[in-house]
Design a protein around this motif. Structure first.
Motif, PDB file in Angstrom:
ATOM      1  N   ALA A   1       0.835  -1.212   0.000  1.00 25.27           N
ATOM      2  CA  ALA A   1       0.000   0.000   0.000  1.00 25.27           C
ATOM      3  C   ALA A   1       0.860   1.249   0.000  1.00 25.27           C
ATOM      4  O   ALA A   1       0.602   2.207  -0.732  1.00 25.27           O
ATOM      5  CB  ALA A   1      -0.938  -0.013   1.201  1.00 25.27           C
ATOM      6  N   ASP A   2       1.892   1.257   0.824  1.00 26.20           N
ATOM      7  CA  ASP A   2       2.815   2.390   0.884  1.00 26.20           C
ATOM      8  C   ASP A   2       4.130   1.953   0.252  1.00 26.20           C
ATOM      9  O   ASP A   2       4.919   1.234   0.869  1.00 26.20           O
ATOM     10  CB  ASP A   2       3.032   2.823   2.332  1.00 26.20           C
ATOM     11  N   ARG A   3       4.378   2.401  -0.974  1.00 23.77           N
ATOM     12  CA  ARG A   3       5.564   1.940  -1.694  1.00 23.77           C
ATOM     13  C   ARG A   3       6.862   2.380  -1.038  1.00 23.77           C
ATOM     14  O   ARG A   3       7.892   1.737  -1.199  1.00 23.77           O
ATOM     15  CB  ARG A   3       5.525   2.458  -3.133  1.00 23.77           C
ATOM     16  N   LEU A   4       6.823   3.499  -0.311  1.00 24.04           N
ATOM     17  CA  LEU A   4       8.041   3.981   0.312  1.00 24.04           C
ATOM     18  C   LEU A   4       8.404   3.183   1.560  1.00 24.04           C
ATOM     19  O   LEU A   4       9.428   3.448   2.187  1.00 24.04           O
ATOM     20  CB  LEU A   4       7.899   5.464   0.659  1.00 24.04           C
ATOM     21  N   SER A   5       7.578   2.224   1.924  1.00 24.53           N
ATOM     22  CA  SER A   5       7.921   1.328   3.027  1.00 24.53           C
ATOM     23  C   SER A   5       7.918  -0.121   2.553  1.00 24.53           C
ATOM     24  O   SER A   5       7.828  -1.045   3.361  1.00 24.53           O
ATOM     25  CB  SER A   5       6.933   1.503   4.188  1.00 24.53           C
ATOM     26  N   SER A   6       8.034  -0.314   1.233  1.00 24.28           N
ATOM     27  CA  SER A   6       8.052  -1.668   0.692  1.00 24.28           C
ATOM     28  C   SER A   6       9.397  -2.322   1.004  1.00 24.28           C
ATOM     29  O   SER A   6      10.344  -1.670   1.446  1.00 24.28           O
ATOM     30  CB  SER A   6       7.813  -1.650  -0.817  1.00 24.28           C
ATOM     31  N   SER A   7       9.476  -3.600   0.768  1.00 29.19           N
ATOM     32  CA  SER A   7      10.702  -4.347   1.053  1.00 29.19           C
ATOM     33  C   SER A   7      10.990  -5.291  -0.104  1.00 29.19           C
ATOM     34  O   SER A   7      10.167  -6.155  -0.427  1.00 29.19           O
ATOM     35  CB  SER A   7      10.550  -5.128   2.362  1.00 29.19           C
ATOM     36  N   VAL A   8      12.149  -5.096  -0.739  1.00 29.29           N
ATOM     37  CA  VAL A   8      12.563  -5.912  -1.880  1.00 29.29           C
ATOM     38  C   VAL A   8      13.915  -6.543  -1.559  1.00 29.29           C
ATOM     39  O   VAL A   8      14.798  -5.875  -1.000  1.00 29.29           O
ATOM     40  CB  VAL A   8      12.681  -5.057  -3.164  1.00 29.29           C
ATOM     41  N   ASP A   9      14.062  -7.803  -1.898  1.00 25.74           N
ATOM     42  CA  ASP A   9      15.330  -8.481  -1.659  1.00 25.74           C
ATOM     43  C   ASP A   9      16.432  -7.829  -2.487  1.00 25.74           C
ATOM     44  O   ASP A   9      16.265  -7.593  -3.678  1.00 25.74           O
ATOM     45  CB  ASP A   9      15.214  -9.967  -2.010  1.00 25.74           C
ATOM     46  N   GLU A  10      17.559  -7.558  -1.840  1.00 30.09           N
ATOM     47  CA  GLU A  10      18.665  -6.874  -2.496  1.00 30.09           C
ATOM     48  C   GLU A  10      19.227  -7.653  -3.676  1.00 30.09           C
ATOM     49  O   GLU A  10      19.817  -7.069  -4.597  1.00 30.09           O
ATOM     50  CB  GLU A  10      19.762  -6.600  -1.470  1.00 30.09           C
ATOM     51  N   SER A  11      19.024  -8.955  -3.689  1.00 27.89           N
ATOM     52  CA  SER A  11      19.565  -9.789  -4.772  1.00 27.89           C
ATOM     53  C   SER A  11      18.947  -9.455  -6.124  1.00 27.89           C
ATOM     54  O   SER A  11      19.526  -9.741  -7.174  1.00 27.89           O
ATOM     55  CB  SER A  11      19.347 -11.270  -4.455  1.00 27.89           C
ATOM     56  N   PHE A  12      17.761  -8.846  -6.112  1.00 23.19           N
ATOM     57  CA  PHE A  12      17.106  -8.499  -7.370  1.00 23.19           C
ATOM     58  C   PHE A  12      17.841  -7.387  -8.124  1.00 23.19           C
ATOM     59  O   PHE A  12      17.619  -7.206  -9.319  1.00 23.19           O
ATOM     60  CB  PHE A  12      15.661  -8.075  -7.121  1.00 23.19           C
TER      61      PHE A  12
END
Length: 375
Positions: A65-76
């Motif tokens: 919902a809030d993209r500025l608090s999303s979490s993406v794996d650094e490996s991507f």
């Protein structure tokens, strides 16, 4: 007497009432222009974060919902860099920190890997050499450094740990100039988000045609169902914060606009009631109803034009003072440009017309005999 001269005379015969109406009307317009300018400035500052680095695509976690608090794996980051059409990519971790000793809270903080191409786009001032790569350090935006009152080489306390201010940076984005930049690994450890980034900035190969660029964006999103790849424009425009800022600006403005409309309606209706006998004489002299309606509408429109000019000047002055205040300096940069001023003028004219419709309708219905009897 000429028609235009009559309109001016009608407005100036009650200068005190006309002045109060203008002030109320101008205040409503000033509220609209100010709030829209602030919301637009907020969006522009957010967009500048990406435009200053020539970022074409922003990848965040899908369904957040809030993209500025999303979490993406650094490996991507490396996986995306290998997609055909991608020139380079870099992960950014966003957090909010506080400098409690200086009583500055909610400071935007970015984690960027040492040696990242993102750092090349900042203009560093008074950078100091850090002897140990493990030394806890931070870069301060120029506006934040001015608020904090520290210089490169000095320490700031974050969670009771000293962090060396290794430099001061300037950015095209006002938002970034009020932020801090940590080495990515240090901010990940500080925020307990090892191996995570908030989003990934992607620069596409400029030699690719627009159609191939669109395919590249699709390929990035196809790497994993958890990824949401959007062009920079789409990412900014569809961000919840940006939409909320604009919506709140309009909602707050509506209150002022309604008050302005009722003020105009009250002034014009009172003016018509006071001039019942005069309007009756004009009708007896052969004035058609359309001409009476035109007179009332033009009086209201003239009020709207003057109020729009005064309101716009008030908005520019107020937002300029607000942007220079100690509380918002370096954080708020209103964008009161031509389109925003045009929106304010159009809204003013609409209110002017709407506020005069009922008085104009009543004036047009007056018959000479009824007008003399009512007076």
């Amino acid at each position: 007497m000429r028609f235009i001269s009559l309109i001016f005379k009608n407005l100036t015969r009650r200068p005190f009432r006309t002045t109060l109406t203008l002030l109320a009307f101008a205040t409503a317009i000033a509220a609209v222009v100010s709030l829209l300018g602030i919301a637009k400035g907020f969006t522009k500052s957010f967009a500048d974060v990406y435009q200053s680095h020539s970022v074409d695509v922003v990848v965040s976690r899908a369904g957040t919902a809030d993209r500025l608090s999303s979490s993406v794996d650094e490996s991507f980051v490396q996986q995306i860099a290998a997609v055909p059409g991608v020139s380079r990519s870099a992960g950014v971790l966003l957090e909010t920190m506080s400098l409690e000793e200086q009583e500055i809270y909610g400071v935007p903080s970015m984690g960027i890997a040492d040696g990242s191409w993102l750092l090349d786009d900042y203009r560093l001032e008074d950078q100091v050499t850090v002897e140990s790569p493990d030394r806890k350090r931070v870069l301060l935006g120029a506006n934040l450094a001015n608020r904090v009152g520290v210089k490169p080489g000095e320490d700031v306390m974050i969670f009771e740990d000293p962090y060396l201010v290794s430099g001061i940076f300037n950015s095209q984005s006002t938002w970034e100039n009020g932020s801090m930049i940590f080495p990515l690994s240090q901010l990940q450890q500080l925020a307990d988000r090892d191996g995570q980034v908030t989003y990934i900035n992607v620069v596409l190969d400029k030699s690719f045609a627009a159609t191939k660029a669109a395919q590249t964006v699709e390929q990035i999103g196809a790497l994993d169902s958890k990824l949401n790849a959007l062009t920079t424009t789409d990412f900014v425009e569809t961000d919840t914060r940006m939409q909320l800022a604009t919506a709140m600006a309009w909602m707050t403005s509506m209150i002022a606009l309604v008050l302005g409309a009722f003020g105009t309606l009250n002034t014009m209706m009172t003016s018509v009631l006071e001039r019942t006998r005069e309007i009756g004489i004009l009708r007896a002299m052969g004035w058609p109803r359309k001409r009476v309606v035109k007179m009332i509408l033009m009086e209201s429109i003239l009020l709207a034009i003057i109020a729009s000019v005064i309101g716009s000047l008030m908005a520019i002055a107020m937002t300029s003072l607000l942007a220079r205040s100690a509380a918002t300096q370096g954080i708020l940069t209103p964008a009161i440009d031509g389109p925003v001023l045009m929106q304010g003028a159009i809204i003013g004219l609409v209110i002017g017309v709407l506020g005069a419709l009922i008085p104009a309708w009543r004036a047009s219905k007056l018959l000479p005999t009824e007008a003399f009897r009512e007076s």
